[in-house]
Design a protein around this motif. Structure first.
Motif: not given
Length: 165
Positions: A70-92
């Motif tokens: 469950a902790i790992f699952s929480l980390l994957t979904v947080l990683f997935g949502i933080f990418a468009p919210l906080l990391l749009r300046k990165h090409d990837n």
């Protein structure tokens, strides 16, 4: 046998079902639309609340492998949502978003299969019980991983083609 051992288990199940349905909708519908984003937020909120409530369920273990997943699952979904919210300046950022969300959804289905096996009356078969739990989850994970890789290749090609024009 009770399906919901506790109130927290019932709440956990409701969030899990909301995540299964909203995540499925997001996967199979057009990406990048307002509806994709709104249903995606429902998925993320459901996943976060589902994983938090999972940490308070104690049917088989006080704290065990399902809680760690469950902790790992929480980390994957947080990683997935933080990418468009906080990391749009990165090409990837789009690949990171795709990977985090895709793996969180595959993990959700793997957990769903494990939960079904745990709830069925297989406990009397000892070692085979755990083989069914782990085997079912691994099968879902392998199938999901195949499709994630297959569609990631298409995503990379579409990004490359778009950036060349």
């Amino acid at each position: 046998m009770y399906i919901f051992e506790t109130t927290i288990g019932g709440i956990h199940t409701i969030f899990a079902l909301a995540a299964l349905f909203s995540g499925g909708y997001v996967i199979f519908k057009t990406k990048g639309t307002k509806l994709h984003k709104n249903v995606g937020y429902i998925y993320v909120i459901s996943m976060i609340l589902m994983n938090i409530t999972a940490l308070f369920t104690h049917v088989l273990f006080k704290f065990g492998p399902f809680h760690m997943l469950a902790i790992f699952s929480l980390l994957t979904v947080l990683f997935g949502i933080f990418a468009p919210l906080l990391l749009r300046k990165h090409d990837n950022w789009l690949q990171w978003h795709y990977s985090g969300m895709s793996w969180s959804y595959v993990g959700l289905w793997a957990a769903f299969i494990a939960e079904i096996v745990v709830r069925l009356p297989f406990e009397g078969i000892a070692e085979s019980f755990w083989l069914l739990v782990i085997g079912g989850s691994l099968l879902v994970t392998c199938i999901g991983g195949y499709y994630i890789k297959k569609h990631n290749i298409k995503l990379v090609k579409s990004i490359t083609n778009t950036s060349e024009h």
